[in-house]
Design an enzyme around this catalytic site. Structure first.
Site, PDB file in Angstrom:
ATOM      1  N   LYS A 156       3.542 -15.434   3.256  1.00  0.00           N
ATOM      2  CA  LYS A 156       3.567 -16.236   2.026  1.00  0.00           C
ATOM      3  C   LYS A 156       5.032 -16.564   1.746  1.00  0.00           C
ATOM      4  O   LYS A 156       5.583 -16.267   0.679  1.00  0.00           O
ATOM      5  CB  LYS A 156       2.914 -15.475   0.872  1.00  0.00           C
ATOM      6  CG  LYS A 156       2.582 -16.338  -0.341  1.00  0.00           C
ATOM      7  CD  LYS A 156       1.548 -17.422  -0.052  1.00  0.00           C
ATOM      8  CE  LYS A 156       1.223 -18.195  -1.336  1.00  0.00           C
ATOM      9  NZ  LYS A 156       0.404 -19.398  -1.064  1.00  0.00           N
TER      10      LYS A 156
ATOM     11  N   TYR B  31       0.811  -1.214   0.000  1.00  0.00           N
ATOM     12  CA  TYR B  31       0.000   0.000   0.000  1.00  0.00           C
ATOM     13  C   TYR B  31       0.846   1.266   0.000  1.00  0.00           C
ATOM     14  O   TYR B  31       0.400   2.319  -0.456  1.00  0.00           O
ATOM     15  CB  TYR B  31      -0.938   0.015   1.204  1.00  0.00           C
ATOM     16  CG  TYR B  31      -2.006  -1.059   1.188  1.00  0.00           C
ATOM     17  CD1 TYR B  31      -2.086  -1.981   0.153  1.00  0.00           C
ATOM     18  CD2 TYR B  31      -2.929  -1.160   2.203  1.00  0.00           C
ATOM     19  CE1 TYR B  31      -3.062  -2.965   0.140  1.00  0.00           C
ATOM     20  CE2 TYR B  31      -3.911  -2.130   2.204  1.00  0.00           C
ATOM     21  CZ  TYR B  31      -3.969  -3.038   1.165  1.00  0.00           C
ATOM     22  OH  TYR B  31      -4.927  -4.017   1.150  1.00  0.00           O
TER      23      TYR B  31
ATOM     24  N   ASP C 141      -5.479  -6.815   5.866  1.00  0.00           N
ATOM     25  CA  ASP C 141      -6.670  -6.146   5.347  1.00  0.00           C
ATOM     26  C   ASP C 141      -7.718  -7.184   4.948  1.00  0.00           C
ATOM     27  O   ASP C 141      -8.894  -7.094   5.312  1.00  0.00           O
ATOM     28  CB  ASP C 141      -6.267  -5.291   4.144  1.00  0.00           C
ATOM     29  CG  ASP C 141      -7.371  -4.352   3.694  1.00  0.00           C
ATOM     30  OD1 ASP C 141      -8.453  -4.346   4.303  1.00  0.00           O
ATOM     31  OD2 ASP C 141      -7.145  -3.609   2.728  1.00  0.00           O
TER      32      ASP C 141
ATOM     33  N   ASP D 130     -11.196  -8.501   7.361  1.00  0.00           N
ATOM     34  CA  ASP D 130     -12.543  -8.384   6.812  1.00  0.00           C
ATOM     35  C   ASP D 130     -13.241  -9.746   6.795  1.00  0.00           C
ATOM     36  O   ASP D 130     -14.443  -9.843   7.066  1.00  0.00           O
ATOM     37  CB  ASP D 130     -12.499  -7.809   5.398  1.00  0.00           C
ATOM     38  CG  ASP D 130     -12.394  -6.295   5.397  1.00  0.00           C
ATOM     39  OD1 ASP D 130     -12.415  -5.699   6.488  1.00  0.00           O
ATOM     40  OD2 ASP D 130     -12.289  -5.710   4.304  1.00  0.00           O
TER      41      ASP D 130
ATOM     42  N   ASP E 154      -3.127 -18.231   2.368  1.00  0.00           N
ATOM     43  CA  ASP E 154      -4.248 -18.960   1.771  1.00  0.00           C
ATOM     44  C   ASP E 154      -4.780 -20.027   2.726  1.00  0.00           C
ATOM     45  O   ASP E 154      -5.994 -20.204   2.871  1.00  0.00           O
ATOM     46  CB  ASP E 154      -3.852 -19.580   0.424  1.00  0.00           C
ATOM     47  CG  ASP E 154      -2.490 -20.242   0.448  1.00  0.00           C
ATOM     48  OD1 ASP E 154      -1.750 -20.117   1.454  1.00  0.00           O
ATOM     49  OD2 ASP E 154      -2.129 -20.899  -0.549  1.00  0.00           O
TER      50      ASP E 154
END
Length: 348
Positions: free
Chosen positions: A166, A116, A222, A226, A198
């Site tokens: 990851k 970001y 993020d 959610d 994942d």
């Protein structure tokens, strides 16, 4: 509340986001930023909506207000509790056996690094074709400081931290896992586990009760926070805190209860233009955000705990706004829910 706990709080309201664009011509006016700089904490409302989605990307409320505030104040640690109370498990989209008895998970998200904010970041055309570049950068110091926040949180809860990365694909992931593991040596009372992002997404759906504290970099956090919010059944119940560095006499002592952090506190759900002005929104996320402000920025754990307990009491008593209402419970509007929680605090 202020009398019961002998708290004197001075509030200053300023425009930000969509309303600031309409009135002041920009999402984060200089006056608003100056007021935030003079304050001990920011209690944030909502910034966006369909009305402003047609603006250029860098002028939209989220990019022009939220991200600059996080960067300006160095708000690197985002704490998002995902709590599904036993009385509200029916609202979760998961199978009843996965949420029986409710669950309580805290997601700690790194907030000022990664994709970001990394540079270079651009879009351009080459050989007649558009392409875009975003850069994911993390420094060892950035990883270590957010890891410490997560470990300190875990040792005040059930003592289990799950770090998300990851590392099987990304160099960032390899560094993330290495630094989190090293940092964990300073917290022998906390059990550390690692999951690829994942797999973590799948495990959250399978059994959210298996998690205590989740630590993740900016983008992964993020997404997972959610997902976690949706699993609880209603965004209207979930607060969040975005915190900077610890300050005060004991700022250097990891886990010291007297640490205070400048922070921005807001509901996890953001805007809901479709129900604005109708008096039916669930105010609990905003109320619990204020409780987090009392806890982390103002050093008033007593008042924060009283609010948390009051929310649990009104839910146990059967009061519900429309988003969590079911047959056999009492439907109330926004003001009535707020008043009931305030009364519960005073009566405790």
């Amino acid at each position: 509340m202020t009398q019961k706990f002998s708290i004197s709080i001075e509030f200053h309201e300023r425009r930000v986001g969509g309303i600031a664009i309409d009135v002041d011509g920009k999402a984060l006016p200089a006056e608003t930023l100056a007021a935030c700089e003079a304050a001990d904490a920011i209690l944030f409302g909502s910034v966006g909506g369909p009305k402003w989605e047609s603006l250029p990307a860098n002028e939209q409320p989220e990019r022009a207000a939220l991200l600059p505030l996080r960067k300006h104040f160095g708000l690197f640690a985002n704490l998002r509790p995902g709590v599904c109370l036993p009385e509200l498990t029916h609202a979760s989209p998961l199978h009843p056996r996965s949420v029986e008895g409710g669950f309580d998970v805290l997601c700690v998200r790194e907030l000022t690094g990664g994709l970001y904010f990394g540079e270079p970041k651009y879009m351009k055309e080459e050989n007649g074709e558009l392409f875009a570049v975003d850069t994911m950068i993390y420094w060892e110091s950035e990883i270590r400081r957010i890891a410490r926040v997560a470990f300190e949180a875990a040792r005040t809860r059930r003592g289990h931290l799950t770090s998300i990365d990851k590392a099987n694909v990304l160099q960032n992931g390899i560094l993330w896992r290495r630094i989190v593991t090293e940092t964990g040596k300073d917290y022998p009372d906390v059990t550390l586990a690692h999951l690829y992002v994942d797999n973590a997404a799948m495990q959250l759906v399978k059994n959210p009760k298996a998690f205590d504290v989740i630590l993740a970099e900016n983008m992964f956090g993020d997404i997972l926070s959610d997902e976690l919010a949706m699993l609880t059944g209603s965004l209207g119940m979930l607060p969040s805190a975005s915190l900077g560095e610890a300050t005060g006499l004991n700022a250097g002592k990891a886990g010291d209860a007297s640490q205070r952090r400048f922070g921005m506190y807001e509901p996890s759900g953001g805007t809901a233009p479709d129900i604005a002005g109708k008096g039916i929104a669930n105010p609990i996320a905003q109320i619990l955000s204020a409780a987090m402000m009392l806890r982390y920025s103002l050093g008033r754990e007593d008042a924060a705990s009283a609010i948390d307990k009051a929310v649990r009491k009104v839910i146990a008593d059967g009061l519900r706004t429309g988003d969590i209402w079911t047959e056999g419970t009492t439907r109330v509007n926004t003001a009535e829910m707020g008043a009931a929680i305030a009364a519960a605090v005073e009566a405790a």
